[in-house]
Motif scaffolding. Structure first.
Motif, mmCIF file in Angstrom:
data_model
loop_
_atom_site.group_PDB
_atom_site.id
_atom_site.type_symbol
_atom_site.label_atom_id
_atom_site.label_comp_id
_atom_site.label_asym_id
_atom_site.label_seq_id
_atom_site.Cartn_x
_atom_site.Cartn_y
_atom_site.Cartn_z
ATOM 1 N N GLU A 70 0.860 -1.182 0.000
ATOM 2 C CA GLU A 70 0.000 0.000 0.000
ATOM 3 C C GLU A 70 0.902 1.239 0.000
ATOM 4 O O GLU A 70 1.496 1.589 1.021
ATOM 5 C CB GLU A 70 -0.918 -0.010 1.220
ATOM 6 N N GLY A 93 0.997 4.214 2.552
ATOM 7 C CA GLY A 93 1.635 4.029 3.855
ATOM 8 C C GLY A 93 3.150 4.107 3.826
ATOM 9 O O GLY A 93 3.800 3.997 4.857
ATOM 10 N N LEU A 94 3.730 4.316 2.649
ATOM 11 C CA LEU A 94 5.186 4.395 2.538
ATOM 12 C C LEU A 94 5.711 5.729 3.051
ATOM 13 O O LEU A 94 5.124 6.775 2.800
ATOM 14 C CB LEU A 94 5.620 4.226 1.076
ATOM 15 N N ARG A 95 6.833 5.661 3.754
ATOM 16 C CA ARG A 95 7.509 6.857 4.245
ATOM 17 C C ARG A 95 8.972 6.812 3.819
ATOM 18 O O ARG A 95 9.617 5.769 3.919
ATOM 19 C CB ARG A 95 7.432 6.933 5.763
ATOM 20 N N GLU A 122 9.800 2.893 3.928
ATOM 21 C CA GLU A 122 9.319 1.956 4.936
ATOM 22 C C GLU A 122 7.826 2.125 5.189
ATOM 23 O O GLU A 122 7.253 3.172 4.950
ATOM 24 C CB GLU A 122 10.092 2.120 6.249
ATOM 25 N N THR A 123 7.226 1.030 5.651
ATOM 26 C CA THR A 123 5.873 1.038 6.187
ATOM 27 C C THR A 123 6.027 0.537 7.616
ATOM 28 O O THR A 123 7.136 0.297 8.082
ATOM 29 C CB THR A 123 4.922 0.097 5.403
ATOM 30 N N GLU A 124 4.935 0.341 8.297
ATOM 31 C CA GLU A 124 5.042 -0.179 9.659
ATOM 32 C C GLU A 124 5.566 -1.604 9.686
ATOM 33 O O GLU A 124 6.189 -2.023 10.657
ATOM 34 C CB GLU A 124 3.692 -0.073 10.367
#
Length: 124
Positions: free
Chosen positions: A27, A30-32, A51-53
């Motif tokens: 998704e 949700g990427l940072r 990264e995502t969670e």
């Protein structure tokens, strides 16, 4: 878990370099951006970490887009990525990439072929 998406196109859009990637099964909303760049000397690519969670995603910037990255570095232009239609700025890419290129120059630890390819593009 670690995933990889490859930059397939780098295009100048206004005062920004926009990197388009292949489709990714994460998704994208949700990427940072993580702000770190690694080297894939066997695959002749630079890897920007997103990264995502739950996941790390390597945004692979292959040799084909290095000339555009060099221009962005020289012009101090921001670099953004379009992953699955979601655009995000690749924070600290300029500093990280400049540091790596400087460190790679003449450094056989990265492999002679990788070093010569980086030098041919970024230091020519």
């Amino acid at each position: 878990m670690r995933k990889t998406t490859i930059v397939t196109e780098a295009r100048q859009t206004g005062d920004v370099l926009l990197l388009h990637t292949e489709r990714l099964d994460v998704e994208a909303a949700g990427l940072r951006p993580r702000g770190h760049v690694l080297v894939d000397s066997d695959g002749f690519a630079f890897l920007y970490i997103l990264e995502t969670e739950q996941d790390f995603v390597y945004l692979s910037m292959p040799e084909a887009v290095w000339p555009q990255l060099k221009q962005a570095l020289a012009g101090k232009q921001p670099v953004w990525a379009d992953v699955n239609g979601v655009r995000m700025e690749l924070e600290h890419l300029q500093e990280e990439l400049a540091y790596l290129v400087e460190n790679i120059e003449g450094n056989a630890n990265y492999g002679d072929e990788f070093v010569s390819r980086v030098e041919a593009v970024f230091l020519a």
